[in-house]
Design a protein around this motif. Structure first.
Motif, PDB file in Angstrom:
ATOM      1  N   VAL A  74      72.102  54.445  39.496  1.00  0.00           N
ATOM      2  CA  VAL A  74      72.734  54.569  40.817  1.00  0.00           C
ATOM      3  C   VAL A  74      72.093  55.775  41.484  1.00  0.00           C
ATOM      4  CG1 VAL A  74      74.855  54.930  42.109  1.00  0.00           C
ATOM      5  CG2 VAL A  74      74.911  53.565  40.011  1.00  0.00           C
ATOM      6  N   LEU A  75      71.375  55.531  42.587  1.00  0.00           N
ATOM      7  CA  LEU A  75      70.604  56.579  43.246  1.00  0.00           C
ATOM      8  C   LEU A  75      70.974  56.684  44.721  1.00  0.00           C
ATOM      9  CD1 LEU A  75      66.997  55.747  41.945  1.00  0.00           C
ATOM     10  CD2 LEU A  75      68.576  57.447  41.004  1.00  0.00           C
ATOM     11  N   TYR A  76      71.164  57.916  45.186  1.00  0.00           N
ATOM     12  CA  TYR A  76      71.147  58.163  46.628  1.00  0.00           C
ATOM     13  C   TYR A  76      69.701  58.457  47.002  1.00  0.00           C
ATOM     14  CZ  TYR A  76      71.217  60.623  51.017  1.00  0.00           C
ATOM     15  OH  TYR A  76      70.938  61.016  52.296  1.00  0.00           O
TER      16      TYR A  76
ATOM     17  N   TYR B 273      70.179  55.387  51.754  1.00  0.00           N
ATOM     18  CA  TYR B 273      70.472  54.233  50.912  1.00  0.00           C
ATOM     19  C   TYR B 273      71.208  54.649  49.646  1.00  0.00           C
ATOM     20  CZ  TYR B 273      67.581  50.796  53.408  1.00  0.00           C
ATOM     21  OH  TYR B 273      67.069  49.925  54.342  1.00  0.00           O
ATOM     22  N   LEU B 274      72.099  53.781  49.207  1.00  0.00           N
ATOM     23  CA  LEU B 274      72.597  53.801  47.840  1.00  0.00           C
ATOM     24  C   LEU B 274      71.860  52.676  47.113  1.00  0.00           C
ATOM     25  CD1 LEU B 274      74.696  55.023  45.849  1.00  0.00           C
ATOM     26  CD2 LEU B 274      76.140  53.055  46.402  1.00  0.00           C
ATOM     27  N   ASN B 275      70.967  53.036  46.204  1.00  0.00           N
ATOM     28  CA  ASN B 275      70.132  52.067  45.511  1.00  0.00           C
ATOM     29  C   ASN B 275      70.588  51.886  44.066  1.00  0.00           C
ATOM     30  OD1 ASN B 275      68.394  51.509  47.664  1.00  0.00           O
ATOM     31  ND2 ASN B 275      67.086  53.252  47.192  1.00  0.00           N
ATOM     32  N   VAL B 276      70.525  50.645  43.602  1.00  0.00           N
ATOM     33  CA  VAL B 276      70.890  50.315  42.221  1.00  0.00           C
ATOM     34  C   VAL B 276      69.723  49.556  41.583  1.00  0.00           C
ATOM     35  CG1 VAL B 276      72.572  49.176  40.716  1.00  0.00           C
ATOM     36  CG2 VAL B 276      73.318  50.195  42.877  1.00  0.00           C
TER      37      VAL B 276
ATOM     38  N   PHE C  66      68.577  46.850  44.195  1.00  0.00           N
ATOM     39  CA  PHE C  66      69.452  46.435  45.285  1.00  0.00           C
ATOM     40  C   PHE C  66      69.864  47.674  46.072  1.00  0.00           C
ATOM     41  CE2 PHE C  66      69.892  43.704  41.619  1.00  0.00           C
ATOM     42  CZ  PHE C  66      69.665  42.450  42.153  1.00  0.00           C
ATOM     43  N   GLY C  67      69.758  47.614  47.384  1.00  0.00           N
ATOM     44  CA  GLY C  67      70.050  48.770  48.219  1.00  0.00           C
ATOM     45  C   GLY C  67      71.130  48.497  49.247  1.00  0.00           C
TER      46      GLY C  67
END
Length: 205
Positions: free
Chosen positions: A69-71, A91-94, A113-114
């Motif tokens: 889980v990345l900002y 973005y919140l990227n997974v 997925f963003g």
């Protein structure tokens, strides 16, 4: 959006706990650009950053699954004789990656997925020949689609609990959400991001 982010983080930690996986934290630098077709402007890479958490779930031998889980702050610089502004996309990227580690070296790849948390444009635009250039300082969330789908691939080194890695992420879908009257010449914008990260993992191999 904050609730959604918290749920993703809690889900990731729950998966890591039940699977007896390693967990970790990471952060680093982005080189991001919006590339595509019918843009009408020069696009250039802009430097930003990312930060987040990951879990590593063993599968078989050197193969693991690594959800994250990345900002991530992305976007692009737009340049022409009429415009000079930066677009910032939050973005919140997974990413959900296959991770293969042999000795200290690893390679990884998989889908990402963003979710767009917000967008902003800042710079200058040419108003008219008489008025010259004027400032651009505006919210741009309505100009971009709320979701993004990408493929990611990377490699790096693990030295004990410390991780150093690089990754390239290529967006597959058009994130532009501004259409003209006929749609034939709409700009098609796709995220392209180069990431260099450092991380710290917890738990044994």
């Amino acid at each position: 959006m904050k609730t959604y982010s918290l749920l993703l983080l809690l889900s990731l930690l729950a998966v890591a706990t039940t699977a007896q996986a390693q967990i970790g934290i990471k952060a680093g630098v982005n080189g991001a650009i919006l590339d595509g077709e019918n843009i009408g402007l020069d696009t250039r890479y802009k430097t930003s950053y990312h930060v987040g958490v990951f879990a590593r779930i063993p599968v078989l031998g050197p193969l693991s699954i690594q959800p994250e889980v990345l900002y991530s702050l992305q976007g692009s610089e737009f340049r022409s004789t009429l415009a000079n502004y930066d677009t910032k996309l939050h973005y919140l990227n997974v990413p959900i990656l296959a991770h293969i580690k042999v000795g200290p070296v690893y390679v990884e790849g998989g889908p990402q997925f963003g979710l767009l948390l917000g967008a902003r444009e800042d710079g200058t635009l040419r108003i008219s020949a008489a008025d010259g250039y004027g400032p651009v300082e505006r919210d741009a969330a309505n100009n971009y689609k709320k979701t993004d789908f990408s493929l990611a691939a990377g490699a790096g080194l693990e030295l004990g609990p410390f991780i150093v890695g690089a990754r390239y992420t290529a967006g597959l879908n058009d994130v532009n959400d501004v259409a003209d009257l006929n749609g034939a010449n709409d700009p098609r914008l796709k995220n392209r991001v180069i990431q260099v990260s450092v991380g710290l993992k917890f738990g044994g191999d």
